[in-house]
Design a protein around this motif. Structure first.
Motif, PDB file in Angstrom:
ATOM      1  N   ASN A   1      11.914   9.254  -5.114  1.00  0.00           N
ATOM      2  CA  ASN A   1      12.366   7.880  -4.883  1.00  0.00           C
ATOM      3  C   ASN A   1      11.361   6.861  -5.392  1.00  0.00           C
ATOM      4  N   GLY A   2      11.017   6.965  -6.658  1.00  0.00           N
ATOM      5  CA  GLY A   2      10.083   5.999  -7.249  1.00  0.00           C
ATOM      6  C   GLY A   2      10.647   4.587  -7.258  1.00  0.00           C
ATOM      7  N   GLY A   3      11.971   4.462  -7.417  1.00  0.00           N
ATOM      8  CA  GLY A   3      12.602   3.137  -7.407  1.00  0.00           C
ATOM      9  C   GLY A   3      12.525   2.475  -6.040  1.00  0.00           C
ATOM     10  N   GLN A   4      12.681   3.244  -4.985  1.00  0.00           N
ATOM     11  CA  GLN A   4      12.552   2.676  -3.635  1.00  0.00           C
ATOM     12  C   GLN A   4      11.122   2.212  -3.391  1.00  0.00           C
ATOM     13  N   ALA A   5      10.167   3.002  -3.837  1.00  0.00           N
ATOM     14  CA  ALA A   5       8.765   2.609  -3.645  1.00  0.00           C
ATOM     15  C   ALA A   5       8.466   1.321  -4.407  1.00  0.00           C
ATOM     16  N   LEU A   6       8.992   1.186  -5.634  1.00  0.00           N
ATOM     17  CA  LEU A   6       8.777  -0.040  -6.408  1.00  0.00           C
ATOM     18  C   LEU A   6       9.447  -1.239  -5.730  1.00  0.00           C
ATOM     19  N   ALA A   7      10.649  -1.034  -5.212  1.00  0.00           N
ATOM     20  CA  ALA A   7      11.319  -2.124  -4.495  1.00  0.00           C
ATOM     21  C   ALA A   7      10.532  -2.507  -3.247  1.00  0.00           C
ATOM     22  N   GLY A   8       9.910  -1.531  -2.574  1.00  0.00           N
ATOM     23  CA  GLY A   8       9.068  -1.828  -1.419  1.00  0.00           C
ATOM     24  C   GLY A   8       7.849  -2.650  -1.789  1.00  0.00           C
ATOM     25  N   VAL A   9       7.238  -2.328  -2.928  1.00  0.00           N
ATOM     26  CA  VAL A   9       6.079  -3.104  -3.403  1.00  0.00           C
ATOM     27  C   VAL A   9       6.499  -4.552  -3.677  1.00  0.00           C
ATOM     28  N   ILE A  10       7.628  -4.724  -4.348  1.00  0.00           N
ATOM     29  CA  ILE A  10       8.087  -6.076  -4.695  1.00  0.00           C
ATOM     30  C   ILE A  10       8.446  -6.874  -3.438  1.00  0.00           C
ATOM     31  N   CYS A  11       9.226  -6.242  -2.524  1.00  0.00           N
ATOM     32  CA  CYS A  11       9.599  -6.940  -1.285  1.00  0.00           C
ATOM     33  C   CYS A  11       8.372  -7.260  -0.430  1.00  0.00           C
ATOM     34  N   GLY A  12       7.420  -6.328  -0.364  1.00  0.00           N
ATOM     35  CA  GLY A  12       6.193  -6.564   0.404  1.00  0.00           C
ATOM     36  C   GLY A  12       5.369  -7.703  -0.172  1.00  0.00           C
ATOM     37  N   ALA A  13       5.254  -7.759  -1.506  1.00  0.00           N
ATOM     38  CA  ALA A  13       4.485  -8.837  -2.140  1.00  0.00           C
ATOM     39  C   ALA A  13       5.176 -10.181  -1.929  1.00  0.00           C
TER      40      ALA A  13
ATOM     41  N   ILE B   1       0.837  -1.209   0.000  1.00  0.00           N
ATOM     42  CA  ILE B   1       0.000   0.000   0.000  1.00  0.00           C
ATOM     43  C   ILE B   1       0.872   1.260   0.000  1.00  0.00           C
ATOM     44  N   PHE B   2       1.843   1.304   0.913  1.00  0.00           N
ATOM     45  CA  PHE B   2       2.716   2.492   0.985  1.00  0.00           C
ATOM     46  C   PHE B   2       3.531   2.655  -0.299  1.00  0.00           C
ATOM     47  N   GLY B   3       3.941   1.536  -0.890  1.00  0.00           N
ATOM     48  CA  GLY B   3       4.697   1.608  -2.143  1.00  0.00           C
ATOM     49  C   GLY B   3       3.860   2.155  -3.284  1.00  0.00           C
ATOM     50  N   ALA B   4       2.585   1.762  -3.347  1.00  0.00           N
ATOM     51  CA  ALA B   4       1.704   2.284  -4.400  1.00  0.00           C
ATOM     52  C   ALA B   4       1.507   3.793  -4.227  1.00  0.00           C
ATOM     53  N   ILE B   5       1.336   4.244  -2.978  1.00  0.00           N
ATOM     54  CA  ILE B   5       1.188   5.687  -2.724  1.00  0.00           C
ATOM     55  C   ILE B   5       2.486   6.417  -3.083  1.00  0.00           C
ATOM     56  N   GLY B   6       3.634   5.839  -2.724  1.00  0.00           N
ATOM     57  CA  GLY B   6       4.929   6.446  -3.036  1.00  0.00           C
ATOM     58  C   GLY B   6       5.185   6.523  -4.526  1.00  0.00           C
ATOM     59  N   ARG B   7       4.777   5.483  -5.293  1.00  0.00           N
ATOM     60  CA  ARG B   7       4.932   5.520  -6.752  1.00  0.00           C
ATOM     61  C   ARG B   7       4.056   6.599  -7.365  1.00  0.00           C
ATOM     62  N   GLY B   8       2.865   6.781  -6.805  1.00  0.00           N
ATOM     63  CA  GLY B   8       1.990   7.854  -7.303  1.00  0.00           C
ATOM     64  C   GLY B   8       2.594   9.232  -7.066  1.00  0.00           C
ATOM     65  N   LYS B   9       3.175   9.431  -5.891  1.00  0.00           N
ATOM     66  CA  LYS B   9       3.832  10.713  -5.606  1.00  0.00           C
ATOM     67  C   LYS B   9       5.024  10.935  -6.536  1.00  0.00           C
ATOM     68  N   ALA B  10       5.780   9.868  -6.820  1.00  0.00           N
ATOM     69  CA  ALA B  10       6.933  10.000  -7.707  1.00  0.00           C
ATOM     70  C   ALA B  10       6.491  10.340  -9.127  1.00  0.00           C
ATOM     71  N   ASN B  11       5.386   9.756  -9.568  1.00  0.00           N
ATOM     72  CA  ASN B  11       4.880  10.053 -10.904  1.00  0.00           C
ATOM     73  C   ASN B  11       4.372  11.488 -11.018  1.00  0.00           C
ATOM     74  N   ARG B  12       3.834  12.046  -9.922  1.00  0.00           N
ATOM     75  CA  ARG B  12       3.363  13.437  -9.925  1.00  0.00           C
ATOM     76  C   ARG B  12       4.490  14.434  -9.695  1.00  0.00           C
ATOM     77  N   GLY B  13       5.690  13.966  -9.374  1.00  0.00           N
ATOM     78  CA  GLY B  13       6.822  14.843  -9.135  1.00  0.00           C
ATOM     79  C   GLY B  13       6.933  15.330  -7.702  1.00  0.00           C
ATOM     80  N   GLU B  14       6.136  14.779  -6.795  1.00  0.00           N
ATOM     81  CA  GLU B  14       6.192  15.178  -5.391  1.00  0.00           C
ATOM     82  C   GLU B  14       7.282  14.442  -4.622  1.00  0.00           C
ATOM     83  N   ALA B  15       7.778  13.329  -5.173  1.00  0.00           N
ATOM     84  CA  ALA B  15       8.817  12.523  -4.530  1.00  0.00           C
ATOM     85  C   ALA B  15       9.879  12.185  -5.564  1.00  0.00           C
TER      86      ALA B  15
END
Length: 191
Positions: free
Chosen positions: A163-175, A147-161
């Protein structure tokens, strides 16, 4: 000068006057002499040195103690003028507010990136994958990481963050952590 030792000779007990009013330690030292010149200071009589005679400096040297003489600024090193004294405003353009402070000129400082969700996702995902044998906890941590990784990827896509790569790695590790914990939980419950 007759009766006085040479100025470069070492002092002895007999260097003081006969009356005992002045000692060797009361005499001026070489470091206490002002720089000498061939000219006398303006509106002053020639100054006698400790061994008599007027001050004599190198030929053609200007008097550094003359009234109104310009003093050059101190040299500046290649890294700049040095540390700014305490209490001065933040370095930058004069009049511009320091970065990160509210108010000020438009476009002076961009807001800091919001990277918290991506970092939280990666940390929770790593914990879920590493501690899958604690399957009830690992399943919850893995789902939170996704969940947090999906929110982080959305922020990275909007330019607010940033660390889109960290969020994606979090999604993969969490799954992966949730899948391992779920599989381990089923094995424990069945056997």
């Amino acid at each position: 000068m007759a009766g006085q030792p040479a100025p470069w000779s070492s002092p002895t007990v007999h260097d003081g006057p006969a009356s005992g009013a002045s000692a060797v330690h009361d005499q001026q030292t070489v470091t206490s002499f002002p720089a000498a010149s061939n000219t006398a200071p303006p509106s002053a009589a020639p100054v006698a040195g400790p061994y008599g005679g007027a001050w004599a400096g190198p030929a053609g040297a200007a008097d550094p103690f003359a009234a109104g003489a310009a003093v050059p600024p101190p040299p500046i090193g290649p890294e700049g003028p040095g540390q700014v004294p305490y209490g001065y405003p933040h370095a930058g353009y004069a009049g511009a507010p320091a970065p990160g402070y509210p108010g000020g000129w438009a476009g002076a400082a961009a807001p800091l990136p919001s990277n918290g969700m991506g970092v939280a996702s990666l940390v929770l995902g790593i914990i879920a994958a590493a501690a899958f044998c604690l399957w009830p906890v690992a399943i919850v941590l893995g789902l939170l990481a996704v969940i947090f990784g999906a929110i982080g990827r959305g922020k990275a896509n909007r330019g607010e963050a940033t660390n889109g790569g960290q969020a994606l790695a979090g999604v993969i590790c969490g799954a992966v952590g949730s899948a391992l914990a779920l599989t381990f939980g089923i094995i424990v419950l069945v056997t």
